[in-house]
Motif scaffolding. Structure first.
Motif: not given
Length: 363
Positions: A86-97
């Motif tokens: 689900s989308t609430d199991e995903v978090l975007l970031g500025n690269g994986s770092s």
């Protein structure tokens, strides 16, 4: 001046509608020439981004005055569909770092168990937040030492595993990873930045397990096989509570609008990923043959870079290669005789092999 030295005219041509559809790898990153340096130091994909990703960025340019709230939602949905979460199991970031920084912040002040050598970002941020870093040496096969890490994890706030590992390019076999998952109750962050490049039948991504392992966090990036290192997009997969804890450490509007549209297009272009994997495997195998013929060995690589045992201090070799226009990875204190080299285009690797042989030749 930037190492890639893209002129304004060339950049404009890249972003034109026609060039976006017909963009070739050399036109994106610049093919190696006698004047231009060969860049084998960043573990980047030499084929460049998917043409669909370039086209998506070109079409989004007139809208960069807007915040990326709509685009990041679409990217989250695409990632969620890709992984069956689900989308609430995903978090975007500025690269994986960025995901690693968020994890260090979420468990600030606690002990973090990691490997040595491995990607240092998690250790760097842990110390910044006042936490203790316990680094466990890799085993004799350059895999994570599951037994020692499991023991150290009993009093840890976070355990970090990079698989395939950077800088060794080696993997921790799937049975060993399963054993680690079974033995660790602390939050376990698995960095899979290079997972697309692994071809061994003994490698397994743990991303599908986030639905059943509440302590598991998986970090992924668009910087490697998707070749979007310059626009900084990564993401985490974890359960809802963990995603909430990580999000609390994050700034607003991450990543950028261009990053969101490019990553979504790249995720859907499976053919481009397949081309990048094929190029990497074939060129990596060719390089291994070339090194063997010259009496050199490299660690078994499951990434888009290799570690070559020069049997001597690599620092002067790195300096000499740089003087001759070939830039390779920095030295690593734990492996002072090993040279880290990114897999580039075939002509770039030919230039590297020739220059390395000349550098290592007796005076």
């Amino acid at each position: 001046m930037h190492e890639h030295d893209l002129s304004r005219r060339h950049f404009a041509r890249l972003l034109g509608a026609g060039a976006a559809a017909a963009a070739l790898p050399q036109s994106i990153v610049g093919a190696a020439t006698p004047q231009a340096p060969v860049l084998l130091n960043g573990n980047e994909n030499p084929l460049g981004p998917s043409p669909a990703a370039i086209k998506a960025m070109a079409e989004a340019l007139p809208h960069v005055f807007r915040y990326p709230s709509a685009q990041d939602g679409e990217l989250e949905e695409a990632i969620a569909r890709h992984h069956g979460v689900s989308t609430d199991e995903v978090l975007l970031g500025n690269g994986s770092s960025d995901i690693l920084r968020l994890a260090a912040g979420a468990y600030a002040g606690k002990k973090v168990v990691t490997a040595a050598p491995t990607f240092e970002v998690i250790a760097m941020h842990t110390r910044t937040f006042g936490g203790e870093v316990v680094a466990i040496q890799l085993d004799r096969n350059h895999a994570h030492n599951v037994e020692r890490m499991s023991e150290a994890a009993k009093s840890a706030g976070l355990v970090y595993v990079c698989n395939p590992n950077n800088p060794t390019a080696t993997i921790t076999p799937k049975a060993r990873m399963r054993a680690l998952l079974d033995s660790v109750t602390a939050p376990l962050l698995v960095d899979e930045a290079y997972h697309h490049y692994a071809t061994s039948s003994d490698y397994e991504s743990v991303a599908p397990l986030v639905k059943t392992r509440p302590n598991l966090i998986v970090a992924r990036t668009f910087s490697k096989v998707h070749a979007l290192a310059g626009v900084r997009v990564g993401y985490a997969l974890a359960n809802r509570a963990t995603i909430t804890a990580l999000r609390a450490q994050q700034a607003f509007n991450v990543p950028s609008l261009l990053g969101c549209v490019a990553a979504r297009a790249a995720l859907l272009d499976e053919a481009h990923v397949a081309r990048a994997r094929k190029h990497n495997s074939e060129t990596r195998a060719w390089l291994a043959q070339q090194l063997h013929a010259r009496g050199l060995a490299m660690l078994p690589s499951e990434a888009n870079f290799v570690m070559i045992d020069l049997r001597r201090d690599v620092r002067p070799v790195i300096a000499t290669l740089r003087e001759q226009g070939v830039r390779v990875g920095r030295p690593f204190a734990a492996m002072p005789n090993h040279l880290r080299v990114t897999i580039g285009l075939r002509e770039e690797m030919e230039r590297f092999v020739t220059t390395l042989a000349r550098t290592l030749a007796p005076a």
